[in-house]
Design a protein around this motif. Structure first.
Motif, PDB file in Angstrom:
ATOM      1  N   VAL A 175      89.791  97.865  -6.131  1.00  0.00           N
ATOM      2  CA  VAL A 175      89.610  96.947  -5.003  1.00  0.00           C
ATOM      3  C   VAL A 175      90.961  96.436  -4.522  1.00  0.00           C
ATOM      4  O   VAL A 175      91.862  96.172  -5.323  1.00  0.00           O
ATOM      5  CB  VAL A 175      88.720  95.752  -5.408  1.00  0.00           C
ATOM      6  CG1 VAL A 175      88.510  94.813  -4.225  1.00  0.00           C
ATOM      7  CG2 VAL A 175      87.381  96.238  -5.946  1.00  0.00           C
ATOM      8  N   ALA A 177      92.375  93.254  -2.160  1.00  0.00           N
ATOM      9  CA  ALA A 177      92.056  92.004  -1.476  1.00  0.00           C
ATOM     10  C   ALA A 177      93.146  91.731  -0.447  1.00  0.00           C
ATOM     11  O   ALA A 177      94.329  91.661  -0.793  1.00  0.00           O
ATOM     12  CB  ALA A 177      91.970  90.851  -2.467  1.00  0.00           C
ATOM     13  N   ILE A 199      88.073  89.359  -8.055  1.00  0.00           N
ATOM     14  CA  ILE A 199      87.796  90.789  -8.197  1.00  0.00           C
ATOM     15  C   ILE A 199      87.348  91.103  -9.618  1.00  0.00           C
ATOM     16  O   ILE A 199      86.378  91.836  -9.841  1.00  0.00           O
ATOM     17  CB  ILE A 199      89.043  91.608  -7.827  1.00  0.00           C
ATOM     18  CG1 ILE A 199      89.315  91.514  -6.320  1.00  0.00           C
ATOM     19  CG2 ILE A 199      88.877  93.074  -8.244  1.00  0.00           C
ATOM     20  CD1 ILE A 199      90.649  92.090  -5.901  1.00  0.00           C
ATOM     21  N   GLY A 204      85.370  94.334 -10.597  1.00  0.00           N
ATOM     22  CA  GLY A 204      86.299  95.279 -10.001  1.00  0.00           C
ATOM     23  C   GLY A 204      87.639  95.307 -10.711  1.00  0.00           C
ATOM     24  O   GLY A 204      87.895  94.560 -11.658  1.00  0.00           O
ATOM     25  N   ASN A 206      91.678  95.149  -9.611  1.00  0.00           N
ATOM     26  CA  ASN A 206      92.662  94.936  -8.559  1.00  0.00           C
ATOM     27  C   ASN A 206      93.742  96.013  -8.668  1.00  0.00           C
ATOM     28  O   ASN A 206      94.398  96.136  -9.701  1.00  0.00           O
ATOM     29  CB  ASN A 206      93.278  93.544  -8.698  1.00  0.00           C
ATOM     30  CG  ASN A 206      94.265  93.224  -7.582  1.00  0.00           C
ATOM     31  OD1 ASN A 206      94.388  93.955  -6.614  1.00  0.00           O
ATOM     32  ND2 ASN A 206      94.984  92.118  -7.741  1.00  0.00           N
TER      33      ASN A 206
END
Length: 293
Positions: A175, A177, A199, A204, A206
């Motif tokens: 992921v 952001a 996350i 998830g 990062n």
């Protein structure tokens, strides 16, 4: 304090209807936060938490990031959290200013403290434990410990639902952001940020953990990380939302996603559902449809 600065502060206090010296001496000696105390809260998630604890009626001013609940938007503003001014603070005749370490500049806080305003700092760690510590601390200060426990319990219930949901992930999705910074320039969240914590709580991974904090990032830099999904704040969507093709995207409100206040559990559950592919208007694919490498 220099004489000129002292005279300037006395002028501000006089305009605010405060008796010279008396207000400062009285409230330096008062260690409690009684129901009659006038509060300034700095930080959207902190302001939201004070409202959730039933003490929103004690707030007389907030910073510009405090946009929820609706009642917070109607309160006087004291500026952006990092650039507060002494005049805007003292004009509201506060007994205390509460922040999570984000308020500044330090010179303004020092002058407010010298004028008799209590500067109270709650734990500001960008983590689940930091959230719990903030709520518990505010609950103690505001004589709302039982309400604080309920706020934490409500968040924990949503987090439990998110854990059950992410148990079905074939692997932690990669992921990115993205959020707006400054004049709308998009930045990516690295480690030691609320976005990184969000996350991870959502199941998830990062992809930008090679740096701490936030850094500007290009479209090419994002694509090089081969993300499974993007989590984007609304302000950054104009820069990146339409540029990354079919990468699944969640576009949300900054305070909702990163406030780490009473809606933390809801935010985590929402992002977890997005990663699971349950429902979101900006989703073009489901993470669970993407085969493992």
């Amino acid at each position: 304090m220099h004489r000129r600065e002292l005279l300037r502060l006395m002028g501000v206090m006089a305009l605010a209807g405060l008796p010279d010296g008396l207000w400062a001496m009285q409230h330096r000696a008062d260690d409690g936060l009684s129901e009659g105390h006038r509060l300034i809260t700095v930080g959207g998630g902190l302001t939201e938490t004070v409202f959730a604890l039933g003490a929103g009626d004690r707030i007389v001013g907030t910073d510009s990031t405090s946009t929820y609940p609706v009642a917070a938007e109607a309160l006087p503003r004291v500026g952006y959290q990092h650039t507060l001014t002494i005049e805007s603070l003292l004009a509201l005749r506060p007994h205390a200013l509460i922040h999570d370490g984000s308020a500044g500049p330090e010179g303004t806080l020092t002058r407010a403290r010298e004028a008799g305003v209590r500067i109270l700092t709650v734990p500001g760690e960008p983590s689940l434990e930091g959230f719990r510590a903030r709520v518990r601390t505010l609950g103690q200060w505001l004589d709302a410990t039982e309400t604080a426990r309920r706020v934490i319990d409500d968040v924990d219930q949503d987090l439990a639902r998110a854990r059950d949901l992410r148990a079905g992930f074939p692997r932690p999705p990669a992921v990115v952001a993205l959020m707006a910074h400054g004049q709308g320039n998009a930045v990516a969240a690295g480690r030691d940020t609320k976005a990184d914590a969000l996350i991870r709580l959502a199941g998830g991974r990062n992809v930008f953990t090679d740096f701490a904090g936030y850094r500007p990032v290009s479209r090419e830099g994002v694509m090089a990380k081969r993300p499974d999904a993007l989590v984007i704040t609304g302000a950054a969507a104009a820069d990146f939302g339409g540029m990354l093709g079919r990468v699944p995207q969640y576009v949300g409100d900054t305070l909702f996603l990163l406030g780490f206040g009473p809606r933390l559990g809801e935010a985590v559950l929402t992002v977890t559902r997005f990663l699971a592919g349950e429902s979101h208007p900006r989703r073009d694919a489901r993470f669970t449809d993407i085969p493992s490498p």
